[in-house]
Scaffold this active site. Sequence first.
Site, mmCIF file in Angstrom:
data_model
loop_
_atom_site.group_PDB
_atom_site.id
_atom_site.type_symbol
_atom_site.label_atom_id
_atom_site.label_comp_id
_atom_site.label_asym_id
_atom_site.label_seq_id
_atom_site.Cartn_x
_atom_site.Cartn_y
_atom_site.Cartn_z
ATOM 1 N N HIS A 7 -38.178 34.063 -3.686
ATOM 2 C CA HIS A 7 -38.090 32.709 -4.212
ATOM 3 C C HIS A 7 -36.800 32.002 -3.775
ATOM 4 O O HIS A 7 -36.803 30.821 -3.455
ATOM 5 C CB HIS A 7 -38.162 32.766 -5.740
ATOM 6 C CG HIS A 7 -38.117 31.426 -6.413
ATOM 7 N ND1 HIS A 7 -39.102 30.480 -6.224
ATOM 8 C CD2 HIS A 7 -37.217 30.882 -7.256
ATOM 9 C CE1 HIS A 7 -38.801 29.396 -6.937
ATOM 10 N NE2 HIS A 7 -37.675 29.623 -7.569
ATOM 11 N N SER A 41 -38.414 24.946 -6.820
ATOM 12 C CA SER A 41 -38.537 25.691 -8.071
ATOM 13 C C SER A 41 -38.716 24.695 -9.224
ATOM 14 O O SER A 41 -39.572 23.813 -9.125
ATOM 15 C CB SER A 41 -37.287 26.559 -8.257
ATOM 16 O OG SER A 41 -37.470 27.484 -9.287
ATOM 17 N N ASP A 81 -42.369 34.778 -1.969
ATOM 18 C CA ASP A 81 -42.028 34.306 -3.321
ATOM 19 C C ASP A 81 -43.048 34.844 -4.319
ATOM 20 O O ASP A 81 -44.228 34.558 -4.209
ATOM 21 C CB ASP A 81 -42.056 32.767 -3.305
ATOM 22 C CG ASP A 81 -41.532 32.159 -4.599
ATOM 23 O OD1 ASP A 81 -41.338 32.894 -5.586
ATOM 24 O OD2 ASP A 81 -41.313 30.935 -4.609
#
Lengths: 621, 621
Positions: B352, B161, B319
């Site tokens: 995610h 991320s 995601d």
Amino acid sequence: MSDGQTTKVSAGPVKTRTIQIPLPPGGFNLDCGQSLPELQIAYETYGTLSPKKDNAVFLCHALSGSAHVAGYHEPLDDTAPWWDNMVGPGKGIDTRFYYVVCANIIGGCRGTTGPSSVNPATKTPYGSLFPHISIGDMVSGHRLLLKELGIERLAAVIGGSMGGMQALEWIIRYPDMIDNCICIASAAGLSAQSLAFDIISRKAITSDPHWNGGDFYSTGNFPGSGLALARQIGHVTYLSQEMMETKFGREKTEAGSRFQVESYLEYQGGKFIKRFDANSYFHITSAIDQYHLSEKSGSLEKAFEPVRAKVLVVALSSDWLFPPSQSIDLANALLRAGKHVTYCELDAPHGHDSFLIDVGPLGEVIRAFLPWVRSLPAHEEESAKRKAANMELATTRTCPFCERRKDYAIITDMIRPGSRVLDLGCGNGELLRLLAAKRNISGIGVDIDVKHVIAVIDGGQDIFQGDIDHGLQAIPDNTFDCAILSETLQVVKKPQLVLREMLRVAKEGIVSFPNFGNWSHRLRLLCSGRMPKGGALPFEWYDTPNIHLFTLDDFIQLCREDHIRMLNTVCIPESNTSRALLGLGLRNLGADRILVRIMREPDKLAQKGNDDGKQGRQDTA
Amino acid sequence: MSDGQTTKVSAGPVKTRTIQIPLPPGGFNLDCGQSLPELQIAYETYGTLSPKKDNAVFLCHALSGSAHVAGYHEPLDDTAPWWDNMVGPGKGIDTRFYYVVCANIIGGCRGTTGPSSVNPATKTPYGSLFPHISIGDMVSGHRLLLKELGIERLAAVIGGSMGGMQALEWIIRYPDMIDNCICIASAAGLSAQSLAFDIISRKAITSDPHWNGGDFYSTGNFPGSGLALARQIGHVTYLSQEMMETKFGREKTEAGSRFQVESYLEYQGGKFIKRFDANSYFHITSAIDQYHLSEKSGSLEKAFEPVRAKVLVVALSSDWLFPPSQSIDLANALLRAGKHVTYCELDAPHGHDSFLIDVGPLGEVIRAFLPWVRSLPAHEEESAKRKAANMELATTRTCPFCERRKDYAIITDMIRPGSRVLDLGCGNGELLRLLAAKRNISGIGVDIDVKHVIAVIDGGQDIFQGDIDHGLQAIPDNTFDCAILSETLQVVKKPQLVLREMLRVAKEGIVSFPNFGNWSHRLRLLCSGRMPKGGALPFEWYDTPNIHLFTLDDFIQLCREDHIRMLNTVCIPESNTSRALLGLGLRNLGADRILVRIMREPDKLAQKGNDDGKQGRQDTA
């Protein structure tokens, strides 16, 4: 699409009217147990009610909509029509033929009684005293409006998003008054993700220091900042990721310091709080969240039991607020409940709002589904023309599959009158129509091409748009008397699975396919060393949709292994040589195309073996 | 996976240490032009730095993370480790071998200087005076920390991320100090949709009446309601729709009045505001939003020019905050820039946060990618064992494709030493390793199976996980000297397109395929009337992956039509009859398998015709 044939024009000037609904002494009873002492409803109408009153169409608006669907107000005001590109002369919902009614919902803030209306008990706006409302309450209120307008029957009820929920509620609450229902981008209940966004949005409103528990009308302050946040969250969920990327990407505003998407969101938030009430937003989203069709009856199928309308369920491919899977659930439940249902998934890149922004083929699908107004000869004439044009279009494009027609007469003879039939890969629906006309057979088609879908709908048949390779899981066992797979087995990815599935959902199957064992193919491969091309196999090896070639004997062997019984085998020759070979009993050499009727081997017969299979073996050349 | 072979245990007790970074008189310069007069950094370490200092791995945390990656504090506190299932003895990042360092970022609120730290100029918390920070600032700060810790070289930098953005920034800012980089579920810049959610989240914080422009520390009030809203919006984006549906659906809490998802969001919001600072949230999300790798250099490819590390880019299938397409963009740009890059898209249903919640094969992928610490003999031994086990596993599962090996010797001879090769459908990477070992050929594989991906990574080769049918568009023209398609052309959906694509991205192609024109197949179809099965075509017609069967002559014809020149044709017999037929020059009858080297017909030669094609024609039996 034949869409271009008619000139589309604006619905023209229109007025919002309001009506005070006459109520019994107890007022208007709500699902929550409370009641409203007064009920005012704002509505608009377009077109003319036919003398026979057989052309009324009721439109259900979504969360932030109003009665103002199309056209414009005089003098011009800032109310934008929410479906101007769909409703009007020559448009998808053609106001030359239909009498269109739309009304603001209970709980709203656009003329119908809602939290910002004056509470007769206190002479001040309801605010926190406004009772909980449900989707059903909205529908009951509108039913009273129609009564006042003298409308006892609806040719169709149509709605998208929350409007789709109302449309479903209409056909369940008032089954006898509705002929057709179109439910677009909707669901039997919100997904957990969509619930979460609504919950956060309401929290944003109630966290606004001006909210004051909902009683802000007299404070001079308005929870605009919270309502703007809620609207902004909503806006992101209405658009697809792809569309936002195309429209905004990471572009900055001309001033350079802010992202364009930021300025867009701010504009949307600012515009919205000028026209919408925070309490209405709170109450309507709560009603959406609580809507759960199967909750009371235990299953969707049961919930749909009362339905008598034909239903068209439309999903939008890139919709993630009401994803297509939820529309499929609706359509499958209607099918299981034995209703007339058509499912269509439109390729719509703009997300949930596609049905408002970029109508695309949606107009054609709706136009095809809406009934002819038989009391208006001009409509019957135009509809017949359009139907013919669509059929032509769908036929022209199906190229080799038109060859199917040779099978149709044989298939028609194989099926018992009155049967219920599933036609997998149904093309433009010609076979379904033949079966209906000649043998009184009711059927439903499956096809992936939207042109076929429109043609089938135009022909008055039901169809599920989808991919046969993963389309049958949701259909329960023995739903049909017969499943047809005409010239399609060789193009699917998993032929064995498709055969098993068709014999699970239907008692019998009819399969036709090109016979790779035909003498001409064998000879070509043997002598030229090239893959056969021509006749039943017209494609080059590298661009053929026929990805699983097989012979009659291959098919017989698969049936034997899979405990499938072959009831009839019809061999179709396409040349004199083929005919001669068939005359000698050499089926696998002579047949260019094969048509077989099959069923699952009944357990008691399983040990006796398969006669047809044996016979097939003798034919082996 | 060979994952089960090692017992995984907790990283054990660990301490967060803080260090005051020695700064020059101007302080710590930030990308925005301002500077921080003091810089304190909080960090944790796991494992032991090897005497050769060749085993240091730096972990970059995401938005709400901290230095506390794994293990536990003593006495126990409420700080949860953010990657406990990945870091520890026997885990994906094995602390028996690697010295793992993680530090809180600048702008954070977990021990490193941030907006809630005391501003030396005012002796009160920075609040609104805290300067804008960038992802690059976070990395520069951590670089100074490593200097203090005596670490001049990183075996790897790893982040997911926002941590992935930092990892990319590391290898661009400090190319000479990093050997390997793993970038998980990240992007070169946020999508418009993800930007929108961040913008709305910050608006929720700044709309909180307690925000006070960021200077709330001395007011006794905290903008908790806004921060909770921001966190709740974030939480929805961290999870996939599917996971939310499974976890919450429309379930109500035991009390019955609220949805479970509502109670979950409230819990998450409430928990978060106890441990996080609203200013930190504001500044860190701003830094994420402004991160845009290609902005300065004009293209991603140029931005990656300085990179010297091998890069592993990992995307997570479900995601939608950092969708796989963004990881593919990263990987493709690295490829275009001529870097060593591997791309892997893991089947991760949880959205995610999958990389934190449900590590799945991610641990195996990371473990395979991380370098052997050669100065630690125990690691070399364990790595070699694991590598062998993975290779074995990947081989066992590839069944008929193992037959490829017969071609390998021939292919190896066909390619010039030093070439750059693309192996489409590379399996476990055996050919790539052979080419590297025997001919000094550097290659990259493409395969869809994660087991193959792990095996190829374990073997030290680069691989792109993907589907050949839509995998080559992003590769620019002439990137490779040679593209190999070994026993794969007949399984792809669009063989013509794949051939064109391989000759677009590479100067030459090598294609091997089973010859449907072989005498045995012809004889079987002719005599038995059944689809050929056996030898090079081992499957039943209905479950074969070989969906486009063709003969040598079919291939020659396609090459002629598509202006493809056949440079060599090698016919491989698999029986004595085949061998005899080949002896008679009857290639299309004798060859069981074919191996051809092809190139685009150069324009000047186009009119001369194709010699090889003519020769092929003579052979036609």
